[in-house]
Motif scaffolding. Structure first.
Motif, PDB file in Angstrom:
ATOM      1  N   LYS A   1      21.090  34.000 153.935  1.00  0.00           N
ATOM      2  CA  LYS A   1      20.493  33.089 154.914  1.00  0.00           C
ATOM      3  C   LYS A   1      18.994  33.357 154.982  1.00  0.00           C
ATOM      4  O   LYS A   1      18.179  32.447 155.014  1.00  0.00           O
ATOM      5  N   THR A   2      18.680  34.617 155.015  1.00  0.00           N
ATOM      6  CA  THR A   2      17.283  35.001 155.199  1.00  0.00           C
ATOM      7  C   THR A   2      16.893  36.052 154.170  1.00  0.00           C
ATOM      8  O   THR A   2      17.673  36.962 153.882  1.00  0.00           O
ATOM      9  N   LEU A   3      15.707  35.880 153.687  1.00  0.00           N
ATOM     10  CA  LEU A   3      15.177  36.854 152.743  1.00  0.00           C
ATOM     11  C   LEU A   3      13.817  37.296 153.268  1.00  0.00           C
ATOM     12  O   LEU A   3      12.956  36.471 153.541  1.00  0.00           O
ATOM     13  N   ILE A   4      13.691  38.613 153.440  1.00  0.00           N
ATOM     14  CA  ILE A   4      12.435  39.107 154.009  1.00  0.00           C
ATOM     15  C   ILE A   4      11.795  40.091 153.045  1.00  0.00           C
ATOM     16  O   ILE A   4      12.457  40.997 152.525  1.00  0.00           O
ATOM     17  N   PHE A   5      10.531  39.865 152.785  1.00  0.00           N
ATOM     18  CA  PHE A   5       9.782  40.834 151.993  1.00  0.00           C
ATOM     19  C   PHE A   5       8.951  41.672 152.953  1.00  0.00           C
ATOM     20  O   PHE A   5       8.173  41.152 153.740  1.00  0.00           O
ATOM     21  N   LYS A   6       9.135  42.977 152.852  1.00  0.00           N
ATOM     22  CA  LYS A   6       8.426  43.861 153.780  1.00  0.00           C
ATOM     23  C   LYS A   6       7.520  44.780 152.963  1.00  0.00           C
ATOM     24  O   LYS A   6       7.976  45.418 152.018  1.00  0.00           O
ATOM     25  N   THR A   7       6.268  44.838 153.341  1.00  0.00           N
ATOM     26  CA  THR A   7       5.327  45.641 152.562  1.00  0.00           C
ATOM     27  C   THR A   7       5.390  47.104 152.980  1.00  0.00           C
ATOM     28  O   THR A   7       5.227  47.442 154.149  1.00  0.00           O
ATOM     29  N   ILE A   8       5.657  47.957 152.020  1.00  0.00           N
ATOM     30  CA  ILE A   8       5.624  49.408 152.246  1.00  0.00           C
ATOM     31  C   ILE A   8       4.918  49.988 151.039  1.00  0.00           C
ATOM     32  O   ILE A   8       5.488  50.085 149.963  1.00  0.00           O
ATOM     33  N   SER A   9       3.667  50.328 151.202  1.00  0.00           N
ATOM     34  CA  SER A   9       2.903  50.683 150.009  1.00  0.00           C
ATOM     35  C   SER A   9       3.242  52.077 149.517  1.00  0.00           C
ATOM     36  O   SER A   9       3.122  52.361 148.341  1.00  0.00           O
TER      37      SER A   9
ATOM     38  N   ALA B   1       0.877  40.925 161.016  1.00  0.00           N
ATOM     39  CA  ALA B   1       0.786  42.097 161.886  1.00  0.00           C
ATOM     40  C   ALA B   1       1.910  43.076 161.618  1.00  0.00           C
ATOM     41  O   ALA B   1       1.791  44.251 161.902  1.00  0.00           O
ATOM     42  N   ASN B   2       3.012  42.576 161.110  1.00  0.00           N
ATOM     43  CA  ASN B   2       4.114  43.486 160.809  1.00  0.00           C
ATOM     44  C   ASN B   2       4.382  43.554 159.314  1.00  0.00           C
ATOM     45  O   ASN B   2       5.370  44.115 158.872  1.00  0.00           O
TER      46      ASN B   2
ATOM     47  N   VAL C   1      12.250  43.918 161.331  1.00  0.00           N
ATOM     48  CA  VAL C   1      11.902  42.626 160.736  1.00  0.00           C
ATOM     49  C   VAL C   1      12.770  41.493 161.263  1.00  0.00           C
ATOM     50  O   VAL C   1      12.388  40.329 161.219  1.00  0.00           O
ATOM     51  N   THR C   2      13.944  41.832 161.754  1.00  0.00           N
ATOM     52  CA  THR C   2      14.829  40.748 162.174  1.00  0.00           C
ATOM     53  C   THR C   2      14.602  40.338 163.616  1.00  0.00           C
ATOM     54  O   THR C   2      15.214  39.399 164.087  1.00  0.00           O
ATOM     55  N   ILE C   3      13.749  41.080 164.295  1.00  0.00           N
ATOM     56  CA  ILE C   3      13.476  40.682 165.674  1.00  0.00           C
ATOM     57  C   ILE C   3      12.437  39.583 165.662  1.00  0.00           C
ATOM     58  O   ILE C   3      11.367  39.722 165.053  1.00  0.00           O
ATOM     59  N   ASP C   4      12.770  38.512 166.316  1.00  0.00           N
ATOM     60  CA  ASP C   4      11.839  37.391 166.323  1.00  0.00           C
ATOM     61  C   ASP C   4      11.061  37.456 167.630  1.00  0.00           C
ATOM     62  O   ASP C   4      11.380  36.782 168.599  1.00  0.00           O
ATOM     63  N   ALA C   5      10.058  38.319 167.640  1.00  0.00           N
ATOM     64  CA  ALA C   5       9.345  38.553 168.898  1.00  0.00           C
ATOM     65  C   ALA C   5       8.193  37.575 169.057  1.00  0.00           C
ATOM     66  O   ALA C   5       7.603  37.133 168.081  1.00  0.00           O
TER      67      ALA C   5
END
Ligand SMILES: Nc1ncnc2c1ncn2[C@@H]1O[C@H](COP(=O)(O)OP(=O)(O)OP(=O)(O)O)[C@@H](O)[C@H]1O
Ligand SMILES: Nc1ncnc2c1ncn2[C@@H]1O[C@H](COP(=O)(O)OP(=O)(O)OP(=O)(O)O)[C@@H](O)[C@H]1O
Ligand SMILES: [Mg+2]
Ligand SMILES: [Mg+2]
Lengths: 334, 535, 383, 328, 321
Positions: free
Chosen positions: B241-249, B221-222, A170-174
């Protein structure tokens, strides 16, 4: 050849048409509709009825089908009920992932299956033979969720070799070009992105490959055994050719013919097998999306995706058939 | 797997560079909270936007949000919201009363597809209608008008008094968005047709609010949504600094991703995993149980003759060993439900009739009612876990065994949660008993009780006009304390009437890595990441 | 042999031939097309054959592989529908018979196949094989009667009774061929078409079968059409021999006439190619080696079909005019030949010359269509 | 010393759980340089197994091979595999019965010829291609340059067999083993192929071991003929002796059971009764006994020895009298 | 004794030596069975299956505990919601399952339903598939122009089903029929219908050009009869072999369906596939709950596969001599 291709493509039309009709009626006959899925626990009968009415779901089925076909024929596959994005957009976004996954899985299946199958045939009856049978069976009989869990536990959690979820860190800014992450990384020379995307593919592809691997292995074994009995192998031996030439040019080239057809067939099953693998690995592809679409009665997505699936399936088999004429000069396509 | 950890270690000592990846079970649907009603969308928009009033952190009580003060006039119809000063939208626009009213007018003046219940669900269920209703099913709008008085006062008038107002304004759907962004990205242009709804770019790519994080990108896509610290935030700035929500069902996948340090936390921890995760050193954050699981008894189903007899319903209640269910299938901290709302929410009544586990009593009651050979069609959902229902199948199996012990025959009907199950138990009458539950939207008992029982529904299949009238009266009561008293009565009344058997309140959990702190679990799943820290 | 099987065994063969074939043609269409198949050509497997087979006699048909012998044999039995011409069987024009009538007619005309194993259903025991035809034609009122008939037939072909309960794979090649013969005989047919009845058999066993066929003919007054590619076999067994080349007869004569005086260049070449197990004969004989292979019947040469390989071919006539079967002066009137220059070759006026072999594209043997592989595990347990 | 000296060759197929099958049982014969020798017998008598044993082409497992097969003084049966690979195709070459199945269907003819040249003659590229074309030309394939690129199925049966022969003679081997090279072909084509083989033998001095079931084929070709029955040589003789003065009843059978083109029509054939199934195991007597018309008591019990009278040898206790042969 | 007399006598004796004719002939199936019996793989396979069938038949009468009684929960030993599922002990050889039931008893009793589901589903798929494939094959082989069209139509239909993701196929079938044990069997069977259909058709087409079919035509046998008594029986061997192999996968497919809520409504009834699926949330706590049924399924599948492969080899015409 050209005629053959055109002919096969034309033959697809009625099949797709039949498929769409069948699917449409079928899907719309399923109990519960998108309105229930949209509203979840919070649905009241009134709200449901309103949504159904607004969506035209209370119209006769042929009217709905007519509208659907009209839209499809004008090149529009509609919008997903749940994500509110055009089905084609969703498809373009998710299909590359599935293709990457399928291709890598196929590469694993072929790359491991053929040598192992060959070995098993060569050492027929030996322990290698038994082991390959066993491994193949294990791959076939172990449910995806279990296999995926074990792979992740061993190769990711314990050994730390691979990531367990997603398509890319997720941290790769591709930069996205084609949607094929590995390819994108290569195209944009963001090598780390490319490598990372590949690492993300390994475990799901291994999981997905378990069944095709077993199949390829078995077909290769059977086919090598058969070819080894053929007269022309004896001829090659009688010419004093080296083992390598006999194996490559005479045995494998012939033994690959049935394997090739199988691969075509497998691609279809890989596509549907991707469904669960993608879920287990939180891998964004069409497979997991279809599962959700079934849950949500997302008709446009289901119709569009399944039709495209079928088309892809047909195309792959067409490609296999056409490539057959290159692998085997005896084949005359009609 | 080590990529992330490397990166995390690489980052300099300043915590302000840190990234937190949080695993969620589903994708957000859209990032315009006005157009969404699902928890996953809200989880993201809650970080970007703020509402006028909001639940206290870690609780359900309503406290000031963007409005420092909110007061009704004597009629209870006219509310004055005094706004916070010095707040800016993430696009630099000033937050003021005009902006607030712009938002309310935007919702109120919805037309076309914006009036679709799928699009503005919460506006519709809370407010009941729009300026110009396009469907006959819609009623008069609760919201009447919004007037800006100076920069910092927004006067909102309603058409009637209701329990929902203003607590419902804490719902993310009433988040205040930047008017400029709304216009710039055509936020109202929901196009297409009802069966082909297309959202405008605003909802998908350009959400702008006043919250501590601002939107960076949504990588469909990701399956990730990336947010970044809003450096112009009016309050304490976010530590991440950054907050990411990642979907993992997949549940196991989330767990393994956490172990592999691909994510530093996730929601919807399976109760069974809590102990293991804790022992591995993860921080399991347990929310107060703001939910209820009940077994509904449908009085117009196949066995309606028997089930409309309250004795039979009592027999069923006695037959079920709820203690065993809670002990075996629920996590630590769960309680057996005695009524249809969680404890701790005003209106909870300790004095309701309780139905203890007693197979003998159940048999006796059945005999008394003259019912023998009772066969019940029991619906249960498969392939799903809900915060209030960690293992539906397992719970069903225990209940079934209990009912059978009491001499009741159970005819099982499994169904996929969505839509088969919900459709089967909520829209059709072909069920006698089934499992369902509720997690509160906001802190008012009406959101529980009223949702279930304030009118006739196919789910319960009974008509009890007295009860319905009592609900209407409670809803109209402007005085909160009086209302709470009425809720207590209602709870008693309901448990005597026994439309179903409340089973459990289960506290759902989320988990974060050892080095993550500053997240407070919320009964409304309103976890705020502003104070979250990665060490 | 018992009366039930024999027919007319005392009566002299009547004058009218049992089988009359007139201008018989069998063309297999070659199709191609994008959506609908269009016929773009024909494999002219049989292209205008006239012949007649007298009652109680044996007609032998020889020719190279692929020249259309089997097709002709099948067309005579109408197992392959004919494209043109007529076949008259005992006065009935069977080419224009409806399917029902034709089926009834089959009782009287039977076939023996080349490969005894593949022509026997491996899952049927001998009894079932033999009874099947009886059942199909309702011969024999009951089980016992049929059994009796079957038993008689077994005796006739020299198979033991215990064979009845056995399966084809349990027999040797010769015995299998006897089963095939028994199957044909049990219906009591008048005509038997034997398609290469011995060529799949071992050298030592061929004689058993040939002798058996001859014996049966004597006993039952059968009429045979024997097809073979081995001239020696045909000459041995047949009264009249027809030599076939690319779908047509090139010469027809009584067995002895043909050996003594082959008229067609092809017959001559064929005859000179048959090896004789006698070193003296072999050392002395003069060989007429044909160049190249049989041309494709899909694209037969114009004019005389043999001219591309004929050592006596002439620049005139041979190339553009298709010769018809005719009687030439100085030979018996049952000896017919289809060659423009038969007289000159016979008299030695024309001498053979060298022929360059022409490239021949073989008919489709060896070609395969796309195989279909289906594997049990090709579908996935999605789980 | 003969070029190939096979002595007491035996091949037993012994698979686990199955009764061992003795396919070849003490076969001895020799082939001199430049000589054409025939090996004749009906199907299943062990002809192919004999030739495959000499070439070491039998499957490695489940087969027991005994005896010797000396080629040029080396016992081929004991040579290491690698040495054998060098000999195969270079010094000893082989042609098989079914030309279609004996050619690799998916490899052009040209490559199949060239690979021999590459392997044994170290030729490469254009030179190898040209040599291959000239080889095809030599075996009578018209337009060889085009044919090089074609696949086996595009050739007719006769042409395929020619291509196989081209591969076999590519290195001018000293011994050529032809296992029923004409059985699958039409007589006219058979005549062409036999003529070709004769020519090649004559021109290059290659020795030829001709395997066939057709006595007619060997009559005009072979100098010495060995008749095989149930895995043993039952009669050996120079061809004129064999056809003129054969003594073994089996040889009689082979000759009399086939119609001859030159025999008068209607002459009754004398079949060999029974079939290859009715074979007595050699240790219990003469294997041919159950099918023989000339049985005496002595046929059973002791296996008959090979009796030599000069170049003529036969294995029979009750041989057919020479005059009797004439009468038959 | 005359020479001829002696000869006869000898030949009779030799006949004995060479193996005298036995009383009854052996059909191909019997012959194949004989070969199957000789193959060690087949014996192992058959042994496994026998054991399996035995367990399925008599096992339920000998289990120590009721497979559906949540004893562990009632006694408070099991709290799967809190991660407590005790493992093997002297009283409970394989421990408890997540519902406090005796895992060993469930494994034993589960064999029956597992077998039942697999067998019925396979038979269903085989029957319907063979019907479609048989009609298509027979009409193509014997039916002339219209037959070819019917065949073409049927095969297009089969293609459609083959192109559909099988998950969807099974789910929709199950959703239409409503959840029941029969539904699972039909849905799982449906997945294999197109495969059986194509297999039988292909096999029949391969037979159609064989001489014995022509021979029957020449005998004047009717077309229907040829199809049913020649084409079909001779084409079934690969279909049956396929059947044994499908059995293994059917068990797993069935489990997958139960997992999706389309399975046996009585979810407490033990079935290996269902048990495996149920174990999913507890992999961390007690992986045995997945391993035992997985092991059961794999061993059973191994049994079927070994037997199937041995049958395939035994019925292979190339090995038939
Ligand atoms: N059903 C068919 N469709 C198309 N072509 C056919 C068909 N049957 C036969 N042919 C072609 O017709 C020609 C004659 O075939 P036929 O089998 O009659 O020859 P034959 O003389 O019997 O040969 P053989 O000696 O090999 O049996 C061949 O070129 C063959 O390819
Ligand atoms: N691989 C094998 N395994 C077992 N037995 C075999 C094998 N190969 C050949 N045989 C047996 O050996 C015997 C001799 O076979 P061989 O192939 O040499 O016969 P042949 O004389 O060449 O016959 P044909 O004329 O049919 O080619 C036969 O009985 C055969 O069954
Ligand atoms: Mg033929
Ligand atoms: Mg051989």
């Amino acid at each position: 050849m050209f005629r053959f291709i055109v002919r096969r493509l034309l033959q697809v039309i009625p099949t797709l048409f039949g498929l769409s009709l069948l699917l449409f009626i079928w899907l719309h006959r399923l109990p519960g509709g998108p309105e229930t899925a949209i509203l979840g626990e919070r649905g009241t009968p009134e709200l449901r009825a309103r949504i159904r009415h607004d969506m035209g779901l209370d119209e006769p089925i042929w009217v709905q089908y007519g509208k659907f076909m009209k839209r499809v024929l004008s090149g529009d596959l509609g919008t997903s009920i749940s994500t509110k994005r055009p089905v084609t957009t969703e498809f373009l976004e998710r299909f590359p992932g599935t293709i990457e996954l399928t291709v890598v899985a196929l590469i694993f299946a072929i790359g491991l299956g053929i040598p192992l199958g060959y070995l098993a045939a060569r050492r027929r009856g030996s322990w290698i033979d038994s082991v390959t049978v066993g491994v193949g069976l294990l791959g076939i009989c172990t449910p995806v969720f279990f296999l995926g869990y074990i792979y992740k536990q061993v190769f990711a959690v314990n050994l730390g070799w691979f990531p367990t979820t997603g398509r890319q860190d997720v941290t790769i800014d591709a930069t996205r070009v084609t949607g094929f992450f590995v390819l994108d990384g290569i195209l944009t020379r963001e090598w780390d992105a490319s490598i990372d995307a590949f690492m993300h593919l390994v475990l799901p592809a291994l999981t997905l490959a378990s069944i095709p691997l077993a199949v390829v292995m078995r077909i290769t074994r059977a086919s090598v055994l058969e070819v080894m009995q053929e007269d022309f192998v004896r001829t090659a031996e009688s010419k004093g050719l080296t083992r390598k030439v006999i194996r490559g040019r005479h045995i494998m080239r012939n033994a690959m013919l049935p394997v090739a057809t199988t691969i075509g067939l497998l691609t279809g099953s890989l596509l549907s097998g991707a469904v669960l693998t993608e879920t287990v690995f939180a891998f964004s592809g069409v497979g997991s999306f279809i599962v959700e679409a079934i849950d949500r009665r997302d008709y446009p997505v289901l119709m569009g995706f399944i039709m495209l699936f079928a088309l892809v399936y047909v195309l792959i088999n067409l490609i296999v058939d056409v490539s057959y004429t290159f692998i085997d000069p005896r084949v005359r396509v009609r | 797997g080590c990529a992330e950890s490397d990166r995390a270690d690489d980052s300099s000592s300043s915590s302000s560079d840190k990234t937190l990846v949080f695993g969620v079970a589903g994708d957000a649907k859209a990032l315009d909270p006005a157009l969404t009603s699902d928890g996953e969308s809200f989880r993201v928009t809650r970080q970007i936007y703020e509402t006028l009033v909001r639940p206290e952190e870690g609780g359900a009580k309503i406290v000031p949000g963007l409005a420092d003060k909110f007061e009704p006039d004597s009629s209870g119809l006219k509310w004055t919201f005094t706004l916070k000063k010095g707040v800016k939208f993430q696009d630099g626009e000033a937050f003021n009363a005009a902006a607030v009213c712009y938002n309310f007018d935007r919702w109120y003046k919805s037309t076309g597809l914006m009036q679709n219940p799928d699009v503005t669900y919460y506006w519709q269920t809370i407010m009941g209608g729009y300026e110009k209703n396009e469907s006959a099913d819609l009623g008069q709008s609760l919201f009447k008008s919004c007037k800006a008085e100076g920069d910092d006062k927004a006067i909102i008038e309603t058409t009637k008094v209701t329990s929902k107002f203003p607590s419902a304004l804490a719902l993310p759907s009433f988040s205040i968005a930047s008017p400029k962004a709304l216009q710039q990205y055509n936020a109202n242009q929901v196009t297409g047709s009802a069966d082909d709804i297309k959202y405008p770019p605003y909802a998908m790519e350009h959400p702008v609010g006043t919250g501590p994080f601002k939107f960076v990108k949504w990588d469909t896509a990701n399956k990730t949504v990336t947010l970044e610290r809003n450096d112009t935030y009016w309050g304490d700035k976010a530590k991440l600094k950054t907050l990411i929500f990642k979907t993992i069902s997949d549940l196991n996948a989330r767990k393994q991703a956490l172990r592999n340090n691909e994510i530093q936390g996730y929601d919807l921890v399976a109760p069974a995993d809590v102990a293991a995760l804790k022992s591995e050193g993860f921080n399991v954050l347990t929310r107060p149980a703001f939910n209820v699981l009940y077994m509904a008894i449908n009085q117009s189903g196949p066995a309606k003759a028997a089930l409309s007899n309250v004795k039979v319903r009592q027999a069923i209640a006695h037959a079920i060993n709820r203690d065993a269910i809670v002990k075996a299938k629920y996590p630590e901290g769960s309680t057996v439900a005695t009524q249809f709302q969680p404890p701790g929410l005003d209106g909870y009544n300790d004095g309701v009739t309780k139905y203890e586990y007693s197979t003998d009593k159940a048999k006796a009651l059945l005999a008394e009612a003259g019912v023998s050979n009772l066969t019940l069609k029991f619906w249960y959902p498969t392939e799903v876990t809900r915060p209030y229902m960690p293992d539906p199948k397992g719970i069903q199996e225990l209940i079934t065994a209990d009912l059978q012990k009491a001499g009741i025959t159970v005819q099982l009907t499994p169904a996929k949660w969505s839509p088969d199950y919900l459709n089967g138990v909520q829209a059709n009458a072909d069920h006698d008993i089934h499992l369902l539950g509720w997690t509160g939207d906001y802190g008012d008992a009406y959101n529980f009780l009223g949702t279930f029982f304030d009118h006739q529904t196919p789910e319960w299949g009974f008509t009890n006009q007295a009860l319905f009238d009592a609900f209407a009266a409670a809803d109209k009561e402007a005085d909160a304390q009086k209302r709470f008293g009425m809720y207590k009565d209602l709870n008693k009344q309901i448990m005597d009437y026994l439309p179903g058997v409340p089973v459990a309140h289960g506290p759902p959990s989320l988990v974060v890595a050892k080095n993550v702190s500053g997240i407070k679990p919320s009964p409304l799943t309103d976890e705020r990441f502003v104070n979250a820290e990665v060490k | 042999m018992t009366a039930s099987l024999s027919k007319d065994s005392t009566g002299e063969p009547t004058e009218a031939p049992l089988v009359e074939v007139k201008d018989l043609k069998v063309h297999f269409p070659i199709t191609r097309g994008v959506i609908f198949d269009k016929v773009i050509g024909f494999v002219k497997a049989v292209d205008g054959v006239d012949l007649s087979i007298p009652r109680g006699k044996t007609y032998g048909l020889v020719g190279e592989s692929g020249c259309g012998k089997s097709t002709l044999g099948r067309a005579i039995l109408q197992l392959t529908p004919s494209t043109g011409g007529t076949v008259t069987f005992d006065g009935t024009p069977i080419t224009s018979l409806g399917p029902g009538k034709l089926r009834e007619m089959r009782r009287r005309m039977q076939m023996i196949f080349q490969d005894p194993l593949s022509s026997l259903d491996p899952r049927q025991n001998v009894e079932s094989i033999l009874v099947e035809g009886l059942a199909a034609h309702g011969i024999g009122a009951n089980r016992d009667e049929r059994r009796k008939r079957v038993a008689e037939t077994l005796d006739a072909v020299g198979l033991p009774r215990w064979a009845l309960s056995r399966y084809p794979h349990e027999f040797s090649g010769g015995q299998r061929q006897r089963i095939g013969i028994a199957r044909a005989l049990v219906l009591g047919p008048d005509l038997i078409v034997a398609d290469e009845p011995v060529s799949a058999l071992d050298v030592s066993i061929q004689a058993q079968v040939i002798n058996l066929l001859e014996d049966l003919q004597d006993q039952l007054n059968l009429t045979y059409l024997v097809i073979a590619h081995d001239l020696a076999v045909v000459r041995h067994i047949a009264d009249v021999v027809g030599v076939m080349y690319l779908g047509a007869l090139v010469e027809e004569a009584s067995s002895d006439d043909l050996y003594v005086q082959p008229l067609h260049p092809y017959t001559r070449a064929l005859m000179s190619a048959v090896p004789v197990p006698d070193p003296d004969v072999e050392d002395q004989r003069e060989r007429i080696l044909l160049a190249g292979d049989l041309p494709s019947p899909a694209n037969p040469p114009r004019g005389c079909r043999f001219h591309t390989r004929c050592p006596w071919a002439q620049p005139t006539k041979c190339v553009d005019e298709r010769p018809v079967l005719r009687v030439i002066t100085g030979t018996s009137d049952t000896h017919r030949v289809a060659c423009h220059w038969a007289e000159d070759i016979q008299s030695g006026v024309l001498q053979p010359h060298d022929v360059r072999a022409e490239l021949v594209k073989p008919a489709s043997d060896g070609e395969i269509s796309i195989p279909e592989v289906l594997d049990p595990t090709a579908f996935d347990p999605h789980f | 010393m003969a070029l190939l000296e096979v002595s007491d060759l035996s091949v037993v197929f012994a698979r686990k759980g199955e009764r061992p099958v003795t396919a070849v049982d003490g076969v001895s014969f020799s082939v001199d340089a430049g000589e054409v020798v025939g090996l004749v017998g009906e199907s299943g008598c062990g002809k192919s197994v004999t030739s495959l044993a000499i070439m070491r082409l039998l499957p490695p497992r489940g087969v027991r091979i005994g005896g010797k097969a000396e080629f040029d003084g080396m016992n081929l049966l004991e040579l290491p595999q690698s040495a054998m690979r060098d000999i195969r195709g270079r010094d000893v070459a082989m042609i098989f019965q079914d030309p279609l199945s004996s050619l690799n269907p998916v490899v052009p003819i040209g490559i199949q010829v060239i690979e021999v040249l590459e392997r044994h003659r170290g030729m490469k590229g254009e030179a190898a291609r040209r040599e291959a074309a000239s080889l095809l030309d030599r075996v009578g394939i018209p337009d060889p340059n085009r044919r090089l690129k074609e696949y086996p199925h595009q050739l007719s049966g006769g042409m395929r067999q020619r291509a196989l022969i081209a591969m076999a003679v590519a290195c001018a081997p000293r011994l050529l083993i032809a296992d029923e090279p004409t059985t699958a072909l039409d007589v006219t084509i058979q005549a062409q192929i036999l003529e070709l083989l004769k020519e090649l033998v004559r021109d290059s001095g290659t020795a030829l071991l001709m395997i066939t079931h057709d006595l007619g084929v060997v009559a005009g070709l072979c100098e010495t003929i060995n008749v095989l029955y149930a895995g043993r040589v039952v009669e050996t003789a120079p061809r004129r002796v064999l056809f003129g003065e054969h003594r073994h009843p089996y040889t009689v059978g082979l000759l009399k059971s086939i119609p001859r083109l030159d025999s008068p029509r209607g002459e009754r054939l004398i079949p060999i009764t029974g079939s290859m199934r009715d074979v007595l195991p050699w240790p219990e007597g003469c294997a041919f006994t159950p099918r023989c018309f000339n049985v005496v008591d002595a046929c059973v019990g002791e296996p008959p020895e090979l009796r030599h009278t000069g170049a003529h040898a036969y294995r029979c206790v009750n041989p057919v009298a020479e005059k009797e042969v004439a009468a038959k | 004794m005359t020479l001829v007399g002696r000869k006869k006598e000898r030949i009779e004796r030799l006949g004995e030596l060479a193996g005298a004719p036995e009383e009854r002939g052996r059909s191909l199936w019997q012959e194949a069975l004989r070969r199957v019996r000789r193959s060690p793989a087949a014996l192992i396979g058959a042994g496994i299956l026998l054991l399996f069938v035995l367990i399925a038949l008599i096992g339920p009468f000998f289990v120590p505990y009721s497979p559906t009684d949540p004893i562990g929960i009632n006694s408070g030993e099991v709290a799967s919601g809190r991660g407590i599922i005790p493992g093997p002990s002297a009283e409970h050889w394989l421990g408890y399952d997540h519902q406090g039931r005796d895992e060993f008893s469930r494994m034993v009793v589960g064999a029956r339903q597992t077998l039942w589901v697999g067998v019925v589903a396979t038979i269903f798929g085989l029957a319907i598939g063979s019907l479609i494939g048989g009609v298509a094959g027979a009409s193509f082989a014997l039916g002339g122009k219209w037959g070819k069209r019917l065949d073409g139509f049927l095969m297009r239909v089969v293609d459609i089903f083959l192109a559909l993701p099988s998950l969807l196929l099974a789910v929709t079938v199950a959703a239409i029929l409503g959840p029941s044990l029969l539904t699972v069997m039909i849905a799982v069977g449906t997945i294999s219908v197109p495969i059986f259909a194509r297999l039988l058709r292909g096999s029949m087409l391969a037979q159609a050009n064989s001489d014995y079919v022509l021979a029957s035509t020449a005998l004047g046998v009717k077309r229907n009869k040829i199809a049913t008594s020649h084409l079909m029986p001779n084409s079934l061997a690969p279909v049956f072999v396929q059947g044994t192999l499908t059995l293994a996968t059917a068990i797993i497919e069935a489990a997958a369906l139960s997992f999706l809520g389309l399975g046996n409504p009585d979810s407490a009834a033990p079935e290996w596939g269902v048990m495996l699926a149920d174990a999913q949330p507890y992999l961390d706590i007690r992986i045995g709950l997945a391993l035992y049924p997985a092991f059961g399924i794999i061993v059973t599948a191994l049994g079927f596969t070994l037997l199937g492969e041995a049958m395939r080899e035994a019925l292979d015409p190339k090995l038939r001599k």
